[in-house]
Design a protein around this motif. Structure first.
Motif, PDB file in Angstrom:
ATOM      1  N   ILE A 258       0.860  -1.186   0.000  1.00 17.10           N
ATOM      2  CA  ILE A 258       0.000   0.000   0.000  1.00 17.10           C
ATOM      3  C   ILE A 258       0.898   1.237   0.000  1.00 17.10           C
ATOM      4  CG2 ILE A 258      -1.716   1.304   1.314  1.00 17.10           C
ATOM      5  CD1 ILE A 258      -2.685  -1.339   2.460  1.00 17.10           C
ATOM      6  N   PRO A 259       0.704   2.151  -0.948  1.00 14.40           N
ATOM      7  CA  PRO A 259       1.558   3.347  -0.970  1.00 14.40           C
ATOM      8  C   PRO A 259       1.327   4.200   0.266  1.00 14.40           C
ATOM      9  CG  PRO A 259      -0.249   3.574  -2.527  1.00 14.40           C
ATOM     10  CD  PRO A 259      -0.297   2.166  -2.032  1.00 14.40           C
ATOM     11  N   TYR A 260       2.431   4.610   0.908  1.00 12.09           N
ATOM     12  CA  TYR A 260       2.305   5.416   2.114  1.00 12.09           C
ATOM     13  C   TYR A 260       1.640   6.762   1.820  1.00 12.09           C
ATOM     14  CZ  TYR A 260       5.523   2.041   4.200  1.00 12.09           C
ATOM     15  OH  TYR A 260       6.099   0.900   4.669  1.00 12.09           O
ATOM     16  N   GLU A 261       1.694   7.183   0.546  1.00 11.33           N
ATOM     17  CA  GLU A 261       1.127   8.477   0.176  1.00 11.33           C
ATOM     18  C   GLU A 261      -0.377   8.556   0.451  1.00 11.33           C
ATOM     19  OE1 GLU A 261       4.792   7.852  -2.324  1.00 11.33           O
ATOM     20  OE2 GLU A 261       3.069   6.681  -1.638  1.00 11.33           O
ATOM     21  N   ILE A 262      -1.019   7.390   0.465  1.00 12.20           N
ATOM     22  CA  ILE A 262      -2.469   7.402   0.673  1.00 12.20           C
ATOM     23  C   ILE A 262      -2.818   7.956   2.060  1.00 12.20           C
ATOM     24  CG2 ILE A 262      -2.794   5.099   1.656  1.00 12.20           C
ATOM     25  CD1 ILE A 262      -5.174   4.758  -0.195  1.00 12.20           C
ATOM     26  N   PHE A 263      -1.877   7.840   2.998  1.00  5.71           N
ATOM     27  CA  PHE A 263      -2.121   8.321   4.355  1.00  5.71           C
ATOM     28  C   PHE A 263      -1.863   9.820   4.482  1.00  5.71           C
ATOM     29  CE2 PHE A 263      -1.187   3.797   4.822  1.00  5.71           C
ATOM     30  CZ  PHE A 263      -2.266   3.387   5.587  1.00  5.71           C
ATOM     31  N   HIS A 264      -1.496  10.475   3.341  1.00  8.21           N
ATOM     32  CA  HIS A 264      -1.310  11.929   3.342  1.00  8.21           C
ATOM     33  C   HIS A 264      -2.605  12.665   3.020  1.00  8.21           C
ATOM     34  CE1 HIS A 264       3.238  11.226   2.381  1.00  8.21           C
ATOM     35  NE2 HIS A 264       2.911  10.925   3.628  1.00  8.21           N
ATOM     36  N   LEU A 265      -3.656  11.926   2.734  1.00  6.45           N
ATOM     37  CA  LEU A 265      -4.948  12.540   2.420  1.00  6.45           C
ATOM     38  C   LEU A 265      -5.600  12.991   3.722  1.00  6.45           C
ATOM     39  CD1 LEU A 265      -6.102   9.922  -0.240  1.00  6.45           C
ATOM     40  CD2 LEU A 265      -5.212  12.220  -0.676  1.00  6.45           C
ATOM     41  N   ARG A 266      -5.320  14.229   4.114  1.00  4.04           N
ATOM     42  CA  ARG A 266      -5.679  14.726   5.431  1.00  4.04           C
ATOM     43  C   ARG A 266      -7.182  14.819   5.664  1.00  4.04           C
ATOM     44  NH1 ARG A 266      -1.507  17.211   8.174  1.00  4.04           N
ATOM     45  NH2 ARG A 266       0.475  17.334   7.055  1.00  4.04           N
ATOM     46  N   ARG A 267      -7.957  14.930   4.597  1.00  9.56           N
ATOM     47  CA  ARG A 267      -9.400  15.118   4.762  1.00  9.56           C
ATOM     48  C   ARG A 267     -10.178  13.798   4.825  1.00  9.56           C
ATOM     49  NH1 ARG A 267     -10.926  20.307   0.880  1.00  9.56           N
ATOM     50  NH2 ARG A 267      -9.385  21.749   1.770  1.00  9.56           N
ATOM     51  N   LEU A 268      -9.456  12.679   4.739  1.00 17.05           N
ATOM     52  CA  LEU A 268     -10.138  11.380   4.733  1.00 17.05           C
ATOM     53  C   LEU A 268     -11.009  11.190   5.971  1.00 17.05           C
ATOM     54  CD1 LEU A 268      -7.690   8.630   3.388  1.00 17.05           C
ATOM     55  CD2 LEU A 268      -9.828   9.405   2.377  1.00 17.05           C
ATOM     56  N   VAL A 269     -12.251  10.822   5.703  1.00 21.71           N
ATOM     57  CA  VAL A 269     -13.186  10.468   6.767  1.00 21.71           C
ATOM     58  C   VAL A 269     -13.376   8.951   6.811  1.00 21.71           C
ATOM     59  CG1 VAL A 269     -15.564  10.707   7.581  1.00 21.71           C
ATOM     60  CG2 VAL A 269     -14.369  12.673   6.599  1.00 21.71           C
ATOM     61  N   THR A 270     -13.429   8.326   5.630  1.00 19.39           N
ATOM     62  CA  THR A 270     -13.585   6.873   5.539  1.00 19.39           C
ATOM     63  C   THR A 270     -12.519   6.321   4.596  1.00 19.39           C
ATOM     64  OG1 THR A 270     -15.971   6.981   5.889  1.00 19.39           O
ATOM     65  CG2 THR A 270     -15.104   4.985   4.865  1.00 19.39           C
ATOM     66  N   LEU A 271     -11.798   5.312   5.071  1.00 20.08           N
ATOM     67  CA  LEU A 271     -10.805   4.619   4.255  1.00 20.08           C
ATOM     68  C   LEU A 271     -11.060   3.125   4.361  1.00 20.08           C
ATOM     69  CD1 LEU A 271      -8.263   4.519   2.499  1.00 20.08           C
ATOM     70  CD2 LEU A 271      -6.888   4.539   4.603  1.00 20.08           C
ATOM     71  N   ASP A 272     -11.388   2.502   3.237  1.00 18.69           N
ATOM     72  CA  ASP A 272     -11.684   1.062   3.215  1.00 18.69           C
ATOM     73  C   ASP A 272     -10.791   0.391   2.178  1.00 18.69           C
ATOM     74  OD1 ASP A 272     -12.672  -1.477   3.203  1.00 18.69           O
ATOM     75  OD2 ASP A 272     -14.785  -0.898   3.060  1.00 18.69           O
ATOM     76  N   LEU A 273      -9.787  -0.334   2.670  1.00 15.66           N
ATOM     77  CA  LEU A 273      -8.871  -1.088   1.807  1.00 15.66           C
ATOM     78  C   LEU A 273      -9.015  -2.591   2.051  1.00 15.66           C
ATOM     79  CD1 LEU A 273      -5.631   1.083   2.289  1.00 15.66           C
ATOM     80  CD2 LEU A 273      -7.370   1.276   0.494  1.00 15.66           C
ATOM     81  N   SER A 274     -10.115  -2.981   2.644  1.00 14.36           N
ATOM     82  CA  SER A 274     -10.273  -4.360   3.108  1.00 14.36           C
ATOM     83  C   SER A 274     -10.452  -5.348   1.968  1.00 14.36           C
ATOM     84  CB  SER A 274     -11.470  -4.457   4.053  1.00 14.36           C
ATOM     85  OG  SER A 274     -12.671  -4.104   3.370  1.00 14.36           O
TER      86      SER A 274
ATOM     87  N   LEU B 233      -0.415   7.459  10.555  1.00 13.20           N
ATOM     88  CA  LEU B 233      -1.760   7.834  10.994  1.00 13.20           C
ATOM     89  C   LEU B 233      -1.866   9.257  11.511  1.00 13.20           C
ATOM     90  CD1 LEU B 233      -2.759   4.540  12.868  1.00 13.20           C
ATOM     91  CD2 LEU B 233      -3.321   5.214  10.526  1.00 13.20           C
ATOM     92  N   GLN B 234      -0.727   9.927  11.683  1.00 17.30           N
ATOM     93  CA  GLN B 234      -0.782  11.253  12.288  1.00 17.30           C
ATOM     94  C   GLN B 234      -1.524  12.274  11.433  1.00 17.30           C
ATOM     95  OE1 GLN B 234       3.186  12.749  12.817  1.00 17.30           O
ATOM     96  NE2 GLN B 234       3.692  12.678  10.635  1.00 17.30           N
ATOM     97  N   ASN B 235      -1.610  12.031  10.108  1.00 13.64           N
ATOM     98  CA  ASN B 235      -2.298  12.972   9.219  1.00 13.64           C
ATOM     99  C   ASN B 235      -3.802  12.736   9.154  1.00 13.64           C
ATOM    100  OD1 ASN B 235       0.130  14.288   8.394  1.00 13.64           O
ATOM    101  ND2 ASN B 235       0.555  12.567   7.013  1.00 13.64           N
ATOM    102  N   LEU B 236      -4.244  11.547   9.576  1.00 18.30           N
ATOM    103  CA  LEU B 236      -5.663  11.197   9.428  1.00 18.30           C
ATOM    104  C   LEU B 236      -6.453  11.699  10.630  1.00 18.30           C
ATOM    105  CD1 LEU B 236      -5.309   7.539   8.066  1.00 18.30           C
ATOM    106  CD2 LEU B 236      -5.436   9.689   6.783  1.00 18.30           C
ATOM    107  N   THR B 237      -6.413  12.969  10.846  1.00 20.07           N
ATOM    108  CA  THR B 237      -7.038  13.542  12.039  1.00 20.07           C
ATOM    109  C   THR B 237      -8.554  13.575  11.960  1.00 20.07           C
ATOM    110  OG1 THR B 237      -6.747  15.747  11.068  1.00 20.07           O
ATOM    111  CG2 THR B 237      -5.032  14.960  12.582  1.00 20.07           C
ATOM    112  N   GLU B 238      -9.111  13.499  10.746  1.00 18.20           N
ATOM    113  CA  GLU B 238     -10.561  13.558  10.594  1.00 18.20           C
ATOM    114  C   GLU B 238     -11.180  12.182  10.356  1.00 18.20           C
ATOM    115  OE1 GLU B 238     -11.929  16.442   7.791  1.00 18.20           O
ATOM    116  OE2 GLU B 238     -10.330  17.868   8.237  1.00 18.20           O
ATOM    117  N   ILE B 239     -10.367  11.149  10.338  1.00 15.54           N
ATOM    118  CA  ILE B 239     -10.851   9.810  10.014  1.00 15.54           C
ATOM    119  C   ILE B 239     -11.869   9.340  11.056  1.00 15.54           C
ATOM    120  CG2 ILE B 239      -9.072   8.503  11.256  1.00 15.54           C
ATOM    121  CD1 ILE B 239     -10.110   7.582   7.731  1.00 15.54           C
ATOM    122  N   THR B 240     -12.989   8.798  10.579  1.00 13.18           N
ATOM    123  CA  THR B 240     -14.003   8.226  11.477  1.00 13.18           C
ATOM    124  C   THR B 240     -14.203   6.733  11.237  1.00 13.18           C
ATOM    125  OG1 THR B 240     -15.804   8.757   9.931  1.00 13.18           O
ATOM    126  CG2 THR B 240     -15.239  10.421  11.605  1.00 13.18           C
ATOM    127  N   GLU B 241     -13.896   6.252  10.027  1.00 15.38           N
ATOM    128  CA  GLU B 241     -14.075   4.835   9.721  1.00 15.38           C
ATOM    129  C   GLU B 241     -12.826   4.328   9.007  1.00 15.38           C
ATOM    130  OE1 GLU B 241     -17.716   3.935   7.719  1.00 15.38           O
ATOM    131  OE2 GLU B 241     -18.898   5.313   8.953  1.00 15.38           O
TER     132      GLU B 241
END
Length: 1107
Positions: free
Chosen positions: A141-157, A177-185
């Motif tokens: 999984i590219p680490y860059e995906i975790f730079h999307l600061r506005r992510l609320v839902t991330l599903d890679l399952s 995970l430090q950038n995913l401050t708005e993540i809820t799911e």
């Protein structure tokens, strides 16, 4: 002024037109550009247009905001949903996708991209919702995906069964995970994460807005860290199928908003916090498949919110509390395969929302509560418990939705409830292994959707209702092991086109395979399992030849004669074939090199003869015993049977040497070659095989030489039988390494050794047979330690042991001292468990016992069979017998030699006869309260018979004959109510035989040879002093010789006496003559061997036949 105002009103429409002209053309331009991008994106994708429901409808002539899967807002594309579009590639060539700068939601789930996730995804800075679940992505999984600061839902399952797998190799979780401050799911199920659980949980604890965390099957290791409790907003926590290998922290109870908690198959242990059950918002709790997790159910509070409760395959114990009725919303309960006990509370009937109830494989007892208020109930299983009582018909009334019911393996009695048999949507009815009685009426089973009827192993009787064969939906009929009678025409099954399993074995049925019913010309159904054992069949049913998908054929214990047809080996799916206990004489054709998928082949107890039959390559269990085969065993037999676990060739006429190649049969657990004509020495592979073997039986052959003394410390033998051979030398001391040994039979050989004191180290020993050898010396074991906790059969008869029987040795036999009134689980037949704790309750458990290669092969053969049918077949009653070995043994009991084919666990037996034992009968022997047979005959015992013999309350046979016992017969002997055989003959007993007891029911032979013994049943009367009355002159004259009748015969007698008298009266001549004659007979007749008898304290060497 007024003119200016009018001018403004006049110009407003023009200003508006000008404004629109400036704004909308710009938006149209942007949207047109995005539509163009989407069309370009579509053209790069590889998908199947015939089954696409979105992409195939995209058209340039239509505004892209109206396309399926595209969502716009204010003229911009903000959401793209291409889930389930069967896309198989092209994403990496579609960089235009990342130009959709206003995209907030991207759903590519359930496709098959078969590529990595593009790292350019990070360019979509406005992304809030990303769903790539089961999209076929793979690799890192590219680490860059975790730079999307506005992510609320991330599903890679991805699902467990997915052929593709994503991974996060050596991540720094805190940085990711430090950038995913708005993540809820956050859904990462199925991703291989190479990080410790503690690192994950610490990193996750900073995501304070997280509501859903789903990380099942992520390869996370380490315990659940208490820091998870910092996620106070968490409503869903799914961590199943990880290797947590730790306890569940109490801090989870702080997650007051938690609705769903799933920790299935996480290797959890310790005690589960009881307060978690009481969390106010919890609706779903799944902690199943954690075998070492303990706990119990709490007293649930009123208005509990739990809907789904799954504790199956854990070690939870205790009762089901009556307060479970407080869970008014409860719809699913699965607490199967636990250790719950006690009675089921009647309050369970108040659970009106129940849909699924599984309480199987526990220790519940008592009656079955009613569930007739649970109108939505579809599944009910309480199998493998100890429930009792009748099944009231009212319990099942009104359950119109009930489709599956399994109450098997309990103790229910009475008739089948009528309401149960008339449920409109019933599909599976399973009540095997109960004690149900009565007759099945023709009209009793009317469920129109019934697919499975399993009434195995009950006490049902009468004819099988013909109406069963009108239930067109039936797939499984299991009526084995009942008392059904009458004649049944097999042709009836033509009506059941869906039938896959037919079980009618072990009833009182006569199955007619020749007659036709109503001349039905319909084809026979495609059966998978045919069980017609003990059905009085006179042949193999002809239709079996065309059963190309047949897996299991059991025709044992019938009247089938003649030849086993060649076509039976051509049934390529056949894995179990049992033709035992018939009258078959030979195999048709040459099948030696025939390819077969057979895993279990049983041709035992027939009349098959000739050379060694064929060896199926994949066979797991092979039984050719009790036939007339008469050839050598192939030298490479071990190479040809790589998967065999049980091999029995006993009771044939196989000859030659035992092949060394058995060493290559590395899975072998049971090897029985007894009662053949094998010669030579015990093969060298014997010692190495003992590391895996549970049962080794070479008894009843002609093996010679020594028993190898090279048994390893890993010896797994539970039964070693080498009896009735020609083995000599010593008893191997390495037997002490066999710490699981239960049966040791070395009797009827030529062993010359002292008593094997080292066997006292084996506490599991139950049967020790050293009979008829040349063992000598004392049986005292002063330096030995350890007790025989389970030893209940000792036979050292016909040896040369001498001296007193030490009480210390007898005190080690703890099992002999138990009181049979409290034997408990020791009742029943004794057998060896080939597989520990064998009790497969489903197909999965059965497969876990087989080699992986066999499992893979079997999985292909049963791929299209429903799981419920496979599960039912895995608990067939005959399969239990396959894992239990019963050994026969020869004993001398009640004055006769008896072969015990089935040994009772409670049968206790001591035979020390025909040795040189002396001294008094040890008082410690009178502590053997469980003893049923005692034989001390033909020794040199002296002294009195102990009065404490009254302790032997279970004694049935007592033989103290041919010793030098003195004194009176103790009156306490009369209290042995079970005594059926008594022999006190040829001793020095005196006085009157006790009167008024069953002792006087024995024949006089039991007391003969005791000159000073008197009273019934002897003809000698007793005087007032209790001694025999003296003989009268008249009686003496009757027995005197009338010399007047002698004549010339005296001359002949005198001449003959010149030769005979020296032999009779000159002791030296007599011994010399007897010794010479014994040596001559011993050489002429090898079956004779020397033994020693004792009469009145004198020892005599005699010849006896070897058994």
């Amino acid at each position: 002024m007024r003119g200016h105002i009018l001018l403004c009103f006049f110009l407003i429409p023009f200003l508006s037109i000008n404004h629109n002209a400036n704004v909308f053309p710009a938006n149209a331009y942007l949207l047109g550009d995005e539509c163009s991008m989407l069309l370009h994106f579509k053209n790069n994708l590889i998908f199947n247009p015939t089954i696409s429901k979105k992409l195939t409808l995209w058209s340039q002539s239509e505004d892209c905001c109206h396309w399926h899967g595209v969502t716009c807002k204010e003229g911009r594309v903000i959401a793209l949903d291409l889930s389930r579009e069967f896309i198989s590639g092209g994403l990496l060539n579609s960089s235009v996708l990342f130009g959709l700068q206003y995209l907030q939601s991207l759903n590519l789930a359930f496709n098959n991209f078969s590529s990595v996730i593009p790292s350019e995804l990070c360019k979509l800075n406005n992304l809030r919702y990303v769903n790539f679940s089961n999209a076929g992505f793979e690799g890192q999984i590219p680490y860059e995906i975790f730079h999307l600061r506005r992510l609320v839902t991330l599903d890679l399952s991805s699902s467990i069964s997915s052929p593709h797998s994503l991974k996060l190799g050596k991540p720094n979780m805190a940085m990711l995970l430090q950038n995913l401050t708005e993540i809820t799911e956050l859904y990462l199920d199925g991703i291989a994460i190479s990080a410790k659980g503690q690192e994950w949980f610490h990193a996750l604890s900073s995501l304070h807005n997280l509501h859903v965390l789903s990380m099942s099957s992520c390869n996370i290791s380490g315990p659940i860290h208490a820091s998870i409790a910092k996620l106070m907003s968490l409503t869903v926590l799914k961590l199943s199928y990880n290797n947590m290998s730790g306890t569940v922290p109490d801090s989870l109870t702080n997650l007051s908003n938690l609705v769903i908690l799933q920790l299935r198959s996480c290797g959890l242990n310790g005690s589960f916090p009881k307060d978690i059950f009481l969390m106010p918002s919890l609706e779903v709790l799944d902690i199943s498949d954690n075998q070492h997790l303990t706990g119990s159910l709490p007293n649930f509070q009123p208005r509990g919110s739990v809907r789904d409760l799954n504790l199956s395959e854990t070690s939870f114990t205790g009762n089901v509390p009556g307060a479970i009725s407080n869970l008014k919303l409860l719809s699913t309960i699965d607490i199967s395969y636990c250790q719950f006990n006690g009675t089921l509370p009647s309050s369970m009937s108040e659970l009106t929302q129940l849909v699924y109830l599984d309480l199987s494989s526990n220790n519940f007892s008592g009656p079955l509560p009613s569930f007739n208020m649970s109108k939505n109930l579809t599944y009910l299983s309480l199998s493998h418990n100890s429930l009792t009582g009748v099944l009231p018909s009212s319990h099942f009334e009104g359950l119109k939705n009930l489709a599956n019911i399994d109450l098997g393996f309990n103790f229910f009695i009475g008739n089948l409830p009528l309401s149960l048999l008339k449920l409109p949507y019933l599909r599976e009815l399973k009540l095997p292994f109960n004690q149900l009685t009565g007759i099945l009426d023709e009209s009793v089973i009317t469920s129109p959707t019934l697919e499975m009827l399993d009434l195995d192993s009950n006490h049902l009787e009468g004819p099988i209702p013909l109406s069963i064969f009108n239930l067109r939906t039936l797939e499984v009929i299991q009526l084995n092991s009942n008392k059904f009678n009458g004649t049944l025409q097999l042709d009836l099954i033509r009506r059941l086109s869906n039938l896959t399993t037919l079980g009618l074995s072990y009833n009182n049925l006569s199955v007619d395979i020749y007659s036709t019913y109503d001349r039905d010309s319909s084809p026979f159904p495609a059966l998978r399992n045919i069980m017609l054992a003990s059905c009085k069949l006179r042949g193999i049913p002809a239709f079996v030849k065309s059963q190309s998908t047949l897996l299991h054929l059991d025709l044992d214990d019938n009247e089938i004669q003649g030849t086993i047809p060649y076509w039976i080996w051509q049934l390529k799916y056949l894995v179990i074939l049992n033709l035992s206990k018939n009258f078959l004489t030979k195999l048709e054709g040459n099948v030696w090199n025939f390819s077969s998928n057979l895993l279990h082949l049983d041709l035992s107890s027939n009349q098959l003869q000739g050379p060694f039959p064929f060896l199926p390559t994949f066979v797991n269990i092979l039984d050719y015993s009790n036939n007339r085969f008469n050839s050598v065993i192939p030298a490479d037999i071990g190479n040809r049977l790589p998967f065999v676990t049980q091999l029995s060739l006993s009771n044939n006429s196989f000859h030659g040497q035992i092949p060394e190649s058995f060493l290559n049969a590395s899975h072998l657990l049971l090897l029985d070659l007894s009662h053949n004509n094998f010669v030579g020495t015990i093969p060298r592979c014997f010692a190495k095989l003992s590391s895996t073997l549970r049962v080794l039986n070479f008894g009843g052959n002609k093996l010679q030489g020594y028993i190898p003394d090279t048994l390893p410390t890993s010896c797994s033998l539970q039964l070693l039988d080498l009896n009735n051979n020609l083995l000599d030398g010593t008893i191997p001391t390495s037997l002490a390494f066999c710490q699981k040994l239960q049966v040791l039979n070395l009797g009827r050989n030529l062993l010359t050794d002292k008593f094997p004191c080292f066997l006292s180290k084996i506490s599991t020993l139950r049967i020790m047979d050293l009979r008829l050898n040349k063992l000598h010396g004392s049986i005292g074991c002063a330096k030995s330690r350890g007790d025989w906790e389970m030893l209940h059969m000792i036979d050292v008869a016909f040896n040369n042991f001498s001296g007193a029987i030490p009480g210390v040795l007898l005190n080690r036999c703890k099992a002999m001292m138990r009181d049979n009134e409290n034997v408990g689980p020791e009742f029943g037949h004794f057998f060896i468990d080939i597989i520990d704790n064998y009790d497969p309750k489903n197909f999965k458990e059965l497969m876990s016992l087989l080699d992986k290669s066999i499992v893979a092969k079997l999985a292909k053969l049963v791929a299209h069979i429903p799981r419920s049918i496979l599960d039912q077949g895995s608990s067939e009653p005959y399969k239990v017998d396959l894992t239990q070995y019963q050994n026969s043994i020869l004993i001398t009991n009640k004055g006769q030699q008896i072969k015990l084919d089935k040994i009772q666990r409670a049968f206790t037996y001591v035979d020390m006869s025909s040795n040189n034992f002396e001294g008094s009968i040890p008082i410690e022997l009178m502590q053997f309260k469980a003893m049923m047979a005692l034989n001390l005959s033909n020794n040199a015992f002296s002294g009195h018979i102990p009065s404490s013999i009254e302790n032997l309350k279970n004694l049935e046979s007592l033989d103290l004959s041919n010793n030098s016992l003195s004194g009176e017969i103790p009156r306490e002997l009369a209290s042995l109510n079970f005594l059926a055989y008594l022999n006190l003959s040829n001793n020095d007993l005196v006085g009157e035989i006790p009167k008024g007891t069953q002792i006087q029911t024995f024949d006089g032979d039991s007391f003969e040879g005791n000159e000073k013994l008197c009273g019934s049943p002897l003809t000698r009367n007793c005087s007032n002093s209790g001694m025999p009355t003296p003989e009268t002159p008249q009686s003496h004259s009757k027995n005197s010789i009338d010399w007047s009748l002698l004549s010339v015969e005296l001359g002949f007698i005198f001449g003959f006496g010149v030769f005979i008298i020296p032999l009779l009266f000159w002791k030296r001549w007599s011994f010399w003559y007897s010794k010479q004659m014994d040596e001559i007979f011993h050489k002429i007749i090898p079956q004779l061997d020397f033994a020693y008898e004792h009469q009145r304290g004198h020892t005599r060497q005699t010849l006896r036949r070897r058994y």
